[in-house]
Design an enzyme around this catalytic site. Sequence first.
Site, PDB file in Angstrom:
ATOM      1  N   ASP A  99       0.977  -1.118  -0.148  1.00 14.32           N
ATOM      2  CA  ASP A  99      -0.129   0.599   0.301  1.00 14.32           C
ATOM      3  C   ASP A  99       1.352   1.201   0.172  1.00 14.32           C
ATOM      4  OD1 ASP A  99      -2.213   1.693   0.330  1.00 14.32           O
ATOM      5  OD2 ASP A  99      -2.074   1.386   1.991  1.00 14.32           O
ATOM      6  N   GLU A 131      -2.650  10.562  -0.372  1.00 11.12           N
ATOM      7  CA  GLU A 131      -3.920   9.890  -0.437  1.00 11.12           C
ATOM      8  C   GLU A 131      -4.568   9.391   1.135  1.00 11.12           C
ATOM      9  OE1 GLU A 131      -6.583   5.741  -0.381  1.00 11.12           O
ATOM     10  OE2 GLU A 131      -4.792   6.380   0.360  1.00 11.12           O
ATOM     11  N   GLU A 132      -3.479   8.523   1.876  1.00 11.17           N
ATOM     12  CA  GLU A 132      -4.001   8.719   2.780  1.00 11.17           C
ATOM     13  C   GLU A 132      -3.865   9.953   4.067  1.00 11.17           C
ATOM     14  OE1 GLU A 132      -3.388   5.475   3.976  1.00 11.17           O
ATOM     15  OE2 GLU A 132      -1.631   4.679   2.289  1.00 11.17           O
ATOM     16  N   ASP A 160      -4.546   0.717  -6.329  1.00 12.99           N
ATOM     17  CA  ASP A 160      -4.647   1.129  -5.630  1.00 12.99           C
ATOM     18  C   ASP A 160      -4.225  -0.577  -4.160  1.00 12.99           C
ATOM     19  OD1 ASP A 160      -3.535   1.665  -2.074  1.00 12.99           O
ATOM     20  OD2 ASP A 160      -5.778   2.812  -1.800  1.00 12.99           O
ATOM     21  N   HIS A 260      -1.288  -1.489   6.633  1.00 12.18           N
ATOM     22  CA  HIS A 260      -0.990   0.529   7.373  1.00 12.18           C
ATOM     23  C   HIS A 260      -0.177   0.330   8.603  1.00 12.18           C
ATOM     24  CE1 HIS A 260      -4.188   2.777   5.380  1.00 12.18           C
ATOM     25  NE2 HIS A 260      -3.455   2.628   4.710  1.00 12.18           N
TER      26      HIS A 260
END
Length: 297
Positions: A99, A131-132, A160, A260
Amino acid sequence: GVIIFNEGQAGEGRADRRGLIGGALDGTTVNIPVVGTTFAVGKELSAPGTAVTLTTHTEGDPKRRTHNVLAESRWGDPDRVAMLGAHLDSVPEGPGINDNGSGSAGVLETAIQAGGLQTRNRLRFAFWGAEELGLLGSKHYVAGLSAAEKAGIRLYLNFDMIASPNHVFGIYDGDDSDRTGSPAGPAGSDKIEKLFESYFRTARQPYTGTDFTGRSDYGPFIAAGIPAGGLFTGAEGVKTAAEAAKFGGRAGVAYDKCYHEACDTIANISDKALRVNSGAIATAAFTYAYSPVLPGG
Ligand code: PHE
Ligand code: ZN
Ligand code: ZN
Ligand code: ZN
């Protein structure tokens, strides 16, 4: 092929971290402060017939500047654009290889291979920043388009997370054909879904629909009425027994158990998923590069 590592950390602003994209890239280095990545772009992407530009966006507290990197083929009708995108930033907790080094690598590989061809339509490749932090890069890009520029973008393909270690092969469900009640994409999104489905059938690989949840950079394109699609191999969700029977892997385990987290390293990649999905990206890009009729007309 190209592999990517992205040591960027969103929000950290560490220009000392280097992310190398591509096997043999050199030339320009692009500083992406929010991402914290020094992004080597340069000759391999720009020389074969693509122009590389940066767009900037400043937001946050404290304010930081972030960059989208856009590469566009030199040939093809500039009013008939097929656009592909992947976000380049990661969360601060980890290096963001699945990611989203995975999607960035797949898009970059296709950009490099497509660069030298005299296509009918224009190809535009986006490597989104931030994006995050809430799809900031893609929102900024779409908000800055004129009506004519928007009308020229005939489709947007998003990548993604395309190499999750406990993957499924998810294709964005453009028409809610699986009737889960998910929002359908703009008219023409169903055609994109069908093109990817035909690729997976030809490759003799299983596939499933994945819903437009608004969680990635296709969101601003869908909101602008642009047909959208793409691929997704799963994040924090847990693989079901039925999915394990269909795709292999482990039932009861997350598609990406390092989602993440610090362990989203180069070890956190399914090589098979990356290979199969990279073929899907290339197939879609080359198909749309030469099609007289595109999903958006
Ligand atoms: N956009 C999410 C992220 O980057 C990942 C994601 C993609 C989740 C698609 C759901 C659907 O963290
Ligand atoms: Zn993420
Ligand atoms: Zn992501
Ligand atoms: Zn659905």
